[in-house]
Design a protein around this motif. Sequence first.
Motif, PDB file in Angstrom:
ATOM      1  N   ASP A 116      32.660  -5.827 -26.689  1.00  0.00           N
ATOM      2  CA  ASP A 116      33.701  -5.416 -25.560  1.00  0.00           C
ATOM      3  C   ASP A 116      32.661  -5.732 -24.264  1.00  0.00           C
ATOM      4  OD1 ASP A 116      35.442  -4.427 -23.752  1.00  0.00           O
ATOM      5  OD2 ASP A 116      36.391  -3.362 -25.484  1.00  0.00           O
ATOM      6  N   GLY A 119      35.805  -6.706 -18.871  1.00  0.00           N
ATOM      7  CA  GLY A 119      36.942  -5.744 -18.389  1.00  0.00           C
ATOM      8  C   GLY A 119      37.109  -6.044 -16.913  1.00  0.00           C
ATOM      9  N   HIS A 156      38.682  -8.223 -22.754  1.00  0.00           N
ATOM     10  CA  HIS A 156      39.451  -7.030 -22.399  1.00  0.00           C
ATOM     11  C   HIS A 156      39.585  -6.727 -21.114  1.00  0.00           C
ATOM     12  CE1 HIS A 156      40.980  -2.910 -23.735  1.00  0.00           C
ATOM     13  NE2 HIS A 156      40.559  -2.676 -22.822  1.00  0.00           N
ATOM     14  N   GLU A 265      44.248  -5.250 -21.732  1.00  0.00           N
ATOM     15  CA  GLU A 265      44.818  -3.874 -22.161  1.00  0.00           C
ATOM     16  C   GLU A 265      46.290  -3.876 -22.228  1.00  0.00           C
ATOM     17  OE1 GLU A 265      42.202  -1.560 -18.726  1.00  0.00           O
ATOM     18  OE2 GLU A 265      44.235  -2.171 -18.135  1.00  0.00           O
ATOM     19  N   TYR A 319      43.786   4.186 -18.586  1.00  0.00           N
ATOM     20  CA  TYR A 319      42.730   3.635 -18.948  1.00  0.00           C
ATOM     21  C   TYR A 319      42.245   3.869 -20.600  1.00  0.00           C
ATOM     22  CZ  TYR A 319      37.869   1.588 -18.791  1.00  0.00           C
ATOM     23  OH  TYR A 319      36.449   1.167 -18.859  1.00  0.00           O
ATOM     24  N   ASP A 323      42.317   1.805 -24.196  1.00  0.00           N
ATOM     25  CA  ASP A 323      41.303   1.859 -25.039  1.00  0.00           C
ATOM     26  C   ASP A 323      41.546   2.298 -26.398  1.00  0.00           C
ATOM     27  OD1 ASP A 323      39.127   0.430 -23.951  1.00  0.00           O
ATOM     28  OD2 ASP A 323      38.599   2.010 -22.476  1.00  0.00           O
ATOM     29  N   TYR A 341      30.560  -1.483 -26.657  1.00  0.00           N
ATOM     30  CA  TYR A 341      31.040  -1.719 -25.289  1.00  0.00           C
ATOM     31  C   TYR A 341      29.976  -1.801 -24.565  1.00  0.00           C
ATOM     32  CZ  TYR A 341      35.301   0.259 -27.379  1.00  0.00           C
ATOM     33  OH  TYR A 341      36.426   0.462 -28.227  1.00  0.00           O
ATOM     34  N   GLN A 347      30.352   5.096 -16.731  1.00  0.00           N
ATOM     35  CA  GLN A 347      31.565   5.060 -17.887  1.00  0.00           C
ATOM     36  C   GLN A 347      31.348   5.792 -19.114  1.00  0.00           C
ATOM     37  OE1 GLN A 347      34.518   2.151 -18.051  1.00  0.00           O
ATOM     38  NE2 GLN A 347      34.028   1.355 -16.280  1.00  0.00           N
ATOM     39  N   HIS A 350      33.889   8.576 -20.180  1.00  0.00           N
ATOM     40  CA  HIS A 350      35.075   7.887 -20.451  1.00  0.00           C
ATOM     41  C   HIS A 350      35.059   7.421 -22.034  1.00  0.00           C
ATOM     42  CE1 HIS A 350      38.436   5.120 -21.039  1.00  0.00           C
ATOM     43  NE2 HIS A 350      37.633   4.080 -21.084  1.00  0.00           N
ATOM     44  N   PHE A 351      33.889   6.713 -22.367  1.00  0.00           N
ATOM     45  CA  PHE A 351      33.708   6.432 -23.707  1.00  0.00           C
ATOM     46  C   PHE A 351      33.245   7.695 -24.647  1.00  0.00           C
ATOM     47  CE2 PHE A 351      33.047   2.373 -21.551  1.00  0.00           C
ATOM     48  CZ  PHE A 351      33.978   1.483 -22.172  1.00  0.00           C
TER      49      PHE A 351
END
Length: 582
Positions: A116, A119, A156, A265, A319, A323, A341, A347, A350-351
């Motif tokens: 990925d 984005g 993505h 998305e 978001y 995902d 990713y 980020q 987030h992951f």
Amino acid sequence: MTSIAQNLSEILGNAFEGQGLPFDLGLVRVSDRPDLAQFQCNGAMSAAKLAKKNPREVAQGIVDALSNEGIFSSIEIAGPGFINLNVTDAYLTHYLSELENLGIKSTSETRQIVLDYGGPNVAKALHVGHLRSAVIGSTVRNILKLKGYNVLGDIHLGDWGTQMGMLIGDYLREGESDLISNANPQNPDDVKNIMTDFTVRYPKSSNAAKADKELMQEARDITVKLQNKEEPYFGLWQKIRDISLADMKVTYDRLNVTFDLWKGEADVNEYIAPMVADFKAKQIAYISEGALVVDVQTNEDTKKIPPLMLTKSDGAALYSTTDIATIIERVKLYDLARIVYIVDQRQSLHFEQVFRASRKGDVVDDNVELTHAGFGTMNGPDGTPFKTRTGGVMPLKDFIDLAVEKAQARLAEVNLAADIDADERDDIANKVAIAAIKFADLQNPRQSDYIFDMDRMMSFEGKTGPYLLYQAVRINSLLKKVQGDDFEGADILIEDADRALILLMGEFPDAVNLSLQHYAPHYLCEYLYRLAQAFSSFYGNVHILSEDNEALRHSRLLLCHKAHTYLSQGLDLLGIDIPERM
Ligand code: ARG
């Protein structure tokens, strides 16, 4: 055959095993003291601890066991127990002649890998912040392909968030939605006009929503309607996405960045409702301050990991929602080995949240690896994220144009491509520019921030893309002069200068494997730079065309040919094209 060091590791590993010691301690690597030896093995030190012996004694046992191996010209014990190794020239010629695929071994893994990288948000044009993801990601993809993995690179797209509601809301409020409805994504002029329109409208609509609660509410309402595929929102959205895609494709093409999947998305929308229901049924998701959240903190955590927001209070997807839904889709479509990713390391939280929530919700098996390979920031000369002269975000397209202009100027300065016609010179300038940009980026360790210095990166000297291209072109033009001279089947004859070059060829598989193992193309860049330098000194120090001894001339030509093969294979992995001449 793989790399020379790997072949030697096999031999030393067996020797360690023969002494009742772990095979892995036989690991051999290229010596960091080339003045002392070509290769070294440091395993005797750890082995001594295990065997409760003196390291030099252990090393001596290994050396004795290797005494019948004809491939070493010398084996010595140095310092506390380092084993220093040199191989015979006969081994080197054998290595080169037996080699297939430059020593790159194919994998036996058949399961799918999804990468990925990208984005980009479809509400605005690509900007320099999108460079790293694209160039690192597509290099990793190319390496995986070369090694025979089933890999899919997915762009993505960021196409399903509030930014879309803001942008669409603005068109409707201003009564200008015809601009979108009437535009044709196949018409480059229309694409250009709309993309220019976005540059003003997107920040305007986003700032307006941030400043005005009602506008923000309107944007959210539109986003929910869009996500329910209501018109006119959905139709406008589709057009916006198509236009934006047409524009991005041009820029990614210029960079030789390839995606196998152009999904976004929005493509996982159908998975969201069942996923939310499932998370609720499993009592993993609960309402907190109106939003639906999932706790992801564990007892082992030393820092606070806030809950993941699964949906907003109005049910809108976020978001994180898309995902997780994307993981669900990928699990459904493929027999997955891993998802990687390649996304800005800012980020990482987030992951972490997405991975934890996915595991908690059981959407993905434990044998599927989820990895965030984060990267650092590309900064401008002032040490802050690269900007335009007026301080704005630099569109990626403008950045490439700037590099092409610089490349033209630099070619003129150093008097290259001077007598080549304008069309071909433009093509050369393009290739030099792309090489400069990509090599400047890819040579940095993935996690490091770096400063992009256009002047330095466009130089034909030093660790730059143009330098590598120049060396590759130089070999090519040498080989063109001897077309018809039959050297392809020649025996390799080795003198000092030849040996250095061959030893480097034997490192190629290591550079490729390290880049893959760490998702870090800088290993390959470093290697290619050393190879180009080695070729340059070879070229400067030995007779090639002027060599009277035909056997030696043919051997040297063959080495030049091989050096070119390694360089072009390596550059190809980086997605850097070499001009025919310059
Ligand atoms: N669209 C995101 C952004 O603009 C980047 C997406 C990265 N990939 C992902 N699967 N989250 O920051």
